[in-house]
Enzyme design. Structure first.
Site: not given
Ligand code: FAD
Ligand code: NAI
Length: 465
Positions: A33, A38, A41, A180, A185, A271, A318, A444
């Site tokens: 959509k 991509g 992510c 946090a 972070l 989250g 996730m 090393h």
């Molecule tokens: P998504 O990437 O969410 O893709 C789902 C897709 O489905 C979207 O493009 C959406 O538009 C589409 N879609 C939904 N419903 C429909 C529909 N009905 N019809 C058509 N299309 C639809 N993970 C890491 O491993 N490393 C990281 O460094 C990392 N950094 C992150 C930073 C941030 C700020 C955020 C928010 C997330 C981060 N994540 C990271 C988490 C990572 O983005 C997700 O785990 C990953 O994108 C999940 O992949 P997915 O394919 O399941 O879903």
């Molecule tokens: P998170 O689950 O990592 O952290 C959410 C934090 O918010 C937790 O510490 C929780 O205790 C706290 N929290 C929940 N409700 C609250 C409230 N009402 N008030 C105050 N604190 C509260 O979720 P986050 O950071 O939003 O990331 C979402 C997902 O995206 C994660 O599952 C993560 O795996 C993925 N992600 C992964 C990255 C990576 O792999 N480097 C980078 C960014 C996101």
């Protein structure tokens, strides 16, 4: 046209599943959509956040790190250009997916998908045009969405989710981060380095819940030294807009007197929740669990034959690489092969400075499971390369089974931890022991030598400590 497979959503789960299925000879269509492929992510997650983390880290280094290395430089922030770097990085990555789709002869269909039956997906394009696609199998890879705080509206300007926090057009003088976790972070680090005073409000009494507690505590101390302020065991109960910005009301999570904190921007990072709105799951009878995740079995099958699900929309961490590996495994299973994901060995990385990288069990996991273990630790302060780089914060911690010496968990707090962790992941995939790691020659001087030394420390024979 009858497709073998229609994948809904082209995030890391969906596009990787589609490519692997096409490689295996299937006729594949993807439905997305967004304008670009991509998913979260590449568009608003992993990739843009890492572009800003990298740029802001260099800015911070130039301001605070270079002088001690004998480099005189004045660093000045050009935020529009940094944001252009972020946007260009996203464009380059998402157009790369277009190329891969073409190369693998996958049919991309832009629009919102709705499942009519296990054999039909209806797609509504942005202009309202509707088409129905016939298929032998459907993969739900629709990912996740931002979790919201009741009563607090995200306007993506002053009260932002990660998406708004990646696109601020000025550095907020005062930033409150709610949560946090990983997003709080990482993006808190970006804006602190660019000049914000960052206060993190976390409901629990610790940061990074789920990670090894010793590592999380040490990391918190480092972040505090960098200038982060933490209010743990605290909840945000309201955010009011004022002439001067925002006023957040917070209370102890356990109850008690409320106080207020002033801010220019509040980032809500508490989250993410599975995204299935408008997919028609209830109509076709696909079961969800109480947290809204699509229920699957070990073969990614939902309860409706012919409909599968992977990635953020199902159980498990996730993470993009978890979604990708599920995509590959499912495509291979659909082609009659033995696809497999080892959920015990999925690395997790927090891309801050220093980085936190972890794979396998934490000490708390092992205690809860009643598994006897031995610990080997080695600090980067005793590592030659870390000293040369002035990157001595952190340590490597290895947890090995007390009886068999098999490595059960590795936790690294340190510069480059997100790259170093993979030698531990490979070792664990092969069921390796701390002794195996300790006897593997490491070049090393490298930061990775700390991993070898930590493995030696499991048997109390580290050399440099
Ligand atoms: P998504 O990437 O969410 O893709 C789902 C897709 O489905 C979207 O493009 C959406 O538009 C589409 N879609 C939904 N419903 C429909 C529909 N009905 N019809 C058509 N299309 C639809 N993970 C890491 O491993 N490393 C990281 O460094 C990392 N950094 C992150 C930073 C941030 C700020 C955020 C928010 C997330 C981060 N994540 C990271 C988490 C990572 O983005 C997700 O785990 C990953 O994108 C999940 O992949 P997915 O394919 O399941 O879903
Ligand atoms: P998170 O689950 O990592 O952290 C959410 C934090 O918010 C937790 O510490 C929780 O205790 C706290 N929290 C929940 N409700 C609250 C409230 N009402 N008030 C105050 N604190 C509260 O979720 P986050 O950071 O939003 O990331 C979402 C997902 O995206 C994660 O599952 C993560 O795996 C993925 N992600 C992964 C990255 C990576 O792999 N480097 C980078 C960014 C996101």
């Amino acid at each position: 046209m009858l497709y073998d497979l229609v994948v809904i959503g082209t995030g890391p789960g969906g596009y990787v599943c589609a490519i692997r299925a096409a490689q295996l000879g299937m006729k594949v269509a993807v439905v997305e959509k967004r304008k670009t492929h991509g998913g979260t992510c590449l568009n608003v997650g992993c990739i843009p956040s890492k572009a800003l983390l990298h740029a802001s880290e260099l800015f911070d280094e130039a301001r605070h790190g270079f002088a001690a290395l004998g480099i005189k430089a004045t660093a000045e922030l050009d935020l529009p250009t940094m944001m252009k770097h972020r946007a260009d990085t996203v464009t380059s990555n998402v157009t790369g997916i277009d190329f891969l789709m073409k190369k693998n002869k996958i049919t991309p269909i832009h629009g919102t998908g709705r499942i009519l039956s296990p054999a039909q997906v209806e797609v509504t394009a942005a202009d309202g045009a509707v088409q129905v696609i016939d298929t032998k199998a459907i993969v739900i890879a629709t990912g996740s969405d931002v979790a919201r705080l009741p009563g607090i509206e995200i306007d993506e300007r002053q009260v932002v989710s990660s998406t708004g926090a990646l696109e601020l057009d000025a550095v907020p003088a005062r930033l409150i981060v709610v949560g946090a976790g990983v997003i709080g972070l990482e993006l808190g680090s970006v804006w602190r380095r660019l000049g914000s005073k960052v206060t993190v409000v976390e409901y629990l009494d610790r940061i990074l819940p789920g990670m090894d507690t010793e590592v999380a505590k040490a990391f918190q101390r480092i972040l505090e030294k960098q200038g982060f302020a933490f209010k743990l065991g605290t909840k945000v109960t309201g955010i009011a807009k004022t002439e001067a910005g925002l006023t957040a009301t917070v209370e102890p999570a356990a109850g008690g007197a409320a106080e207020t904190i002033e801010a220019d921007v509040v980032l809500v990072a508490i989250g993410r929740v599975p995204f299935t709105a408008g997919l028609g799951l209830d109509e076709v009878g696909v079961a969800k669990d109480p947290r809204g995740r699509v229920v699957i079995d070990d073969h990614f099958r939902t309860n409706v034959p012919g409909i599968y699900a992977i990635g953020d929309v199902v159980r498990g961490p996730m993470l993009a690489h978890k979604a990708e590996d599920e995509g590959v495994a499912l495509a291979e299973m659909l082609a009659g092969q033995a696809g497999h994901v080892n959920y015990d060995v999925i690395p997790g990385v927090v891309y801050t400075m220093p980085e936190v990288a972890t794979v396998g069990k934490s000490e708390e996991d092992l205690k809860a499971a009643g598994i006897a273990y031995r610990v080997g630790k080695f600090p980067f302060t005793a590592n030659g390369r870390a000293k040369a780089n002035r990157q001595t914060d952190g340590f490597v911690k290895i947890l090995a089974d007390a009886a068999t010496d098999r490595v059960l968990g590795v936790h690294i707090l340190g510069a480059g931890a997100g790259e170093i962790i993979h030698e531990a992941a490979v070792l664990m995939e092969f069921g390796g022991s701390a002794e195996d790691l300790a006897r593997t020659c490491h070049a090393h001087p490298t930061m990775s030598e700390a991993v070898k030394e930590a493995a030696m420390a499991v048997d109390k024979r580290a050399i440099h400590m």
